[in-house]
Design an enzyme around this catalytic site. Sequence first.
Site, mmCIF file in Angstrom:
data_model
loop_
_atom_site.group_PDB
_atom_site.id
_atom_site.type_symbol
_atom_site.label_atom_id
_atom_site.label_comp_id
_atom_site.label_asym_id
_atom_site.label_seq_id
_atom_site.Cartn_x
_atom_site.Cartn_y
_atom_site.Cartn_z
ATOM 1 N N ARG A 300 0.860 -1.178 0.000
ATOM 2 C CA ARG A 300 0.000 0.000 0.000
ATOM 3 C C ARG A 300 0.900 1.232 0.000
ATOM 4 O O ARG A 300 1.961 1.238 0.644
ATOM 5 C CB ARG A 300 -0.897 0.034 1.244
ATOM 6 C CG ARG A 300 -2.049 -0.953 1.230
ATOM 7 C CD ARG A 300 -3.144 -0.574 0.218
ATOM 8 N NE ARG A 300 -4.264 -1.475 0.224
ATOM 9 C CZ ARG A 300 -4.402 -2.543 -0.571
ATOM 10 N NH1 ARG A 300 -3.470 -2.852 -1.455
ATOM 11 N NH2 ARG A 300 -5.488 -3.305 -0.502
ATOM 12 N N GLU A 353 -4.706 6.590 -3.017
ATOM 13 C CA GLU A 353 -4.472 6.772 -4.442
ATOM 14 C C GLU A 353 -5.597 7.619 -5.014
ATOM 15 O O GLU A 353 -6.624 7.798 -4.362
ATOM 16 C CB GLU A 353 -4.457 5.399 -5.137
ATOM 17 C CG GLU A 353 -3.208 4.628 -4.817
ATOM 18 C CD GLU A 353 -3.309 3.171 -5.244
ATOM 19 O OE1 GLU A 353 -4.178 2.861 -6.071
ATOM 20 O OE2 GLU A 353 -2.536 2.380 -4.758
ATOM 21 N N HIS A 371 -1.620 0.339 -9.763
ATOM 22 C CA HIS A 371 -2.208 -0.667 -8.864
ATOM 23 C C HIS A 371 -2.774 -1.867 -9.664
ATOM 24 O O HIS A 371 -3.955 -2.193 -9.568
ATOM 25 C CB HIS A 371 -3.306 -0.025 -8.002
ATOM 26 C CG HIS A 371 -3.566 -0.778 -6.725
ATOM 27 N ND1 HIS A 371 -3.937 -0.180 -5.550
ATOM 28 C CD2 HIS A 371 -3.523 -2.114 -6.426
ATOM 29 C CE1 HIS A 371 -4.108 -1.085 -4.603
ATOM 30 N NE2 HIS A 371 -3.855 -2.280 -5.117
HETATM 31 N N1 LIG Z 1 -0.789 -4.038 -5.058
HETATM 32 C C1 LIG Z 1 -1.768 -4.903 -5.071
HETATM 33 O O1 LIG Z 1 -2.518 -5.030 -6.029
HETATM 34 C C2 LIG Z 1 -1.956 -5.798 -3.914
HETATM 35 C C3 LIG Z 1 -1.581 -5.396 -2.665
HETATM 36 N N2 LIG Z 1 -1.759 -6.233 -1.602
HETATM 37 C C4 LIG Z 1 -1.310 -5.788 -0.287
HETATM 38 O O2 LIG Z 1 -0.417 -6.761 0.224
HETATM 39 C C5 LIG Z 1 -0.710 -6.982 1.596
HETATM 40 C C6 LIG Z 1 -0.201 -8.333 2.030
HETATM 41 O O3 LIG Z 1 -0.999 -9.368 1.474
HETATM 42 P P1 LIG Z 1 -0.765 -10.886 1.933
HETATM 43 O O4 LIG Z 1 0.640 -11.292 1.691
HETATM 44 O O5 LIG Z 1 -1.838 -11.697 1.322
HETATM 45 O O6 LIG Z 1 -1.013 -10.757 3.501
HETATM 46 P P2 LIG Z 1 -0.365 -11.584 4.686
HETATM 47 O O7 LIG Z 1 -1.185 -11.262 5.872
HETATM 48 O O8 LIG Z 1 -0.213 -13.015 4.278
HETATM 49 O O9 LIG Z 1 1.103 -10.960 4.844
HETATM 50 C C7 LIG Z 1 1.367 -9.763 5.499
HETATM 51 C C8 LIG Z 1 2.606 -9.963 6.331
HETATM 52 O O10 LIG Z 1 3.005 -8.703 6.868
HETATM 53 C C9 LIG Z 1 3.511 -8.951 8.152
HETATM 54 N N3 LIG Z 1 3.539 -7.733 8.945
HETATM 55 C C10 LIG Z 1 2.505 -7.098 9.559
HETATM 56 N N4 LIG Z 1 2.956 -6.019 10.217
HETATM 57 C C11 LIG Z 1 4.281 -5.954 9.998
HETATM 58 C C12 LIG Z 1 5.299 -5.060 10.412
HETATM 59 N N5 LIG Z 1 5.027 -4.017 11.194
HETATM 60 N N6 LIG Z 1 6.565 -5.300 9.989
HETATM 61 C C13 LIG Z 1 6.832 -6.358 9.197
HETATM 62 N N7 LIG Z 1 5.916 -7.244 8.784
HETATM 63 C C14 LIG Z 1 4.661 -7.042 9.187
HETATM 64 C C15 LIG Z 1 2.576 -10.010 8.729
HETATM 65 O O11 LIG Z 1 3.149 -10.676 9.846
HETATM 66 C C16 LIG Z 1 2.384 -10.906 7.520
HETATM 67 O O12 LIG Z 1 3.312 -11.971 7.483
HETATM 68 C C17 LIG Z 1 -2.227 -6.781 1.673
HETATM 69 O O13 LIG Z 1 -2.643 -6.448 2.974
HETATM 70 C C18 LIG Z 1 -2.466 -5.655 0.691
HETATM 71 O O14 LIG Z 1 -2.399 -4.411 1.357
HETATM 72 C C19 LIG Z 1 -2.303 -7.460 -1.754
HETATM 73 C C20 LIG Z 1 -2.695 -7.901 -2.983
HETATM 74 C C21 LIG Z 1 -2.567 -7.093 -4.171
HETATM 75 O O1 LIG Z 2 -6.266 -7.257 -2.839
HETATM 76 C C1 LIG Z 2 -5.695 -6.181 -2.579
HETATM 77 O O2 LIG Z 2 -5.395 -5.854 -1.434
HETATM 78 C C2 LIG Z 2 -5.400 -5.279 -3.677
HETATM 79 O O3 LIG Z 2 -4.642 -4.368 -3.542
HETATM 80 C C3 LIG Z 2 -6.079 -5.513 -4.961
HETATM 81 O O4 LIG Z 2 -5.284 -6.034 -5.861
#
Ligand SMILES: NC(=O)C1=CN([C@@H]2O[C@H](COP(=O)(O)OP(=O)(O)OC[C@H]3O[C@@H](n4cnc5c(N)ncnc54)[C@H](O)[C@@H]3O)[C@@H](O)[C@H]2O)C=CC1
Ligand SMILES: O=C(O)C(=O)CO
Length: 437
Positions: A300, A353, A371
């Site tokens: 993000r 955004e 994004h």
């Molecule tokens: N750009 C895009 O289109 C997308 C963005 N995302 C973003 O990616 C994020 C992560 O997605 P996932 O991997 O599925 O989630 P997840 O929950 O599997 O991984 C997030 C990780 O961040 C760690 N974490 C939390 N706070 C932290 C900190 N202060 N310091 C270090 N690590 C910390 C957690 O322990 C966890 O292992 C989502 O929350 C979303 O915001 C997700 C999908 C698409």
């Molecule tokens: O799933 C999310 O968190 C996204 O950013 C969309 O791709």
Amino acid sequence: MHINKTEHLKFERLRFFLPTPELLLASMAKPVSIEVWNPSGKYRVVSTKPMPGTRWIDLLVQQDCRVEICTQKKTILSVEDIIALIGDKCDGVIGQLTEDWGETLFSALSRAGGRAFSNMAVGYNNVDVNAANKYGVAVGNTPGVLTETTAELAASLSLSAARRIVEADEFMRAGLYDGWLPHLFVGNLLRGQTVGVIGAGRIGSAYARMMVEGFKMNLIYYDLYQATRLEKFVTAYGQFLKASGEQPVTWKRAASMDEVLREADVISLHPILDKTTYHLVNKERLSMMKKEAILINCSRGPVIDEVALVAHLKENPMFRVGLDVFEVTKQNSPFTFPSSFIIQLSIHFFQDEPYMKPGLAEMKNAIVVPHIASASKWTREGMATLAALNVLGKIKGYPVWHDPNKVEPFLNENSLPPAASPSIVNAKALGLPVSKL
Ligand SMILES: NC(=O)C1=CN([C@@H]2O[C@H](COP(=O)(O)OP(=O)(O)OC[C@H]3O[C@@H](n4cnc5c(N)ncnc54)[C@H](O)[C@@H]3O)[C@@H](O)[C@H]2O)C=CC1
Ligand SMILES: O=C(O)C(=O)CO
């Protein structure tokens, strides 16, 4: 009222451009463009955006839902727009990460009889889960289905930055190429370098594996939790390389994030956005990084202080960045309160955004994409399906799926999905039953 009635697939769909009776009753109703499927359905489910594929619509309609899809030509819907969509009777809403799902919307949904909401996203920083709890609304998200797709975009940005692909493409199109030169667009070799991952959850771990396996990079990661499976993978792969007479890869779990920033050549950010990760990469931390490091952000925007980033890019032309997500620019933002206000309240982060910080667009050492990290057809259709099933599951009183990381059974197009909501983030707080399937 202008109404077109169209037969579409096996369900009836109506298009119209004036409010339905429910919408007319909404307090701040505006003309909205809606597409309706199965008008006689018992449960009214609203999607604030058209979503890819039709399976999600079929699944809802088969279970007696009237599906209303907002087709308004406005990218980011306001709270007022969504209140108008909810109307006075609404059983559930599928919403988007660009929307501010806080007290106002959850109370409106609750007043309309709704107890189900799902983001079409895994990240739910735009949702105030405490407010949802207060109104008894289940909040769904869509984990698992976008892990590899998002990691692949992070890997693409890493390669594009390392090999200066966007700059080189612009150079070609500008007609500037007049022959091979020893110094032309020299970049970084990844093999043998160190990849750093901040937030080694689903996506961070998938990205780490791609970079370790594909480019034989060593891994250093920082997370609040140990990434045991990832560690085991790198250990086994290192042993395989060694047995084949090649240089083995290594891994290290860093004790602090700063250790990753100091040691890694390519750093990719994959944490959730919350008050602990807001501006995680700031001026001080940027200065710890190698002068020629590459920084990737597919998490993000507000995880990076982008004002500090632009200054750093200007001062360090060999430092490169690949961004899929962006922080709001206060100057252009429709929201006027300062970011510290958001932090103090620490309710939710509803908007990051589409604006870029001043100066970013001019930086040659920055690659910026809008994004699109989860934008593969399979993933986006899967996200729509999971979001719809989250809402449907709550409406039908189904239990919550036991493992939100294992959502494959919901995505198989050749069989009916399990009778469960795939992923409800506040299941515990609401005391929802868990599926034993
Ligand atoms: N750009 C895009 O289109 C997308 C963005 N995302 C973003 O990616 C994020 C992560 O997605 P996932 O991997 O599925 O989630 P997840 O929950 O599997 O991984 C997030 C990780 O961040 C760690 N974490 C939390 N706070 C932290 C900190 N202060 N310091 C270090 N690590 C910390 C957690 O322990 C966890 O292992 C989502 O929350 C979303 O915001 C997700 C999908 C698409
Ligand atoms: O799933 C999310 O968190 C996204 O950013 C969309 O791709």
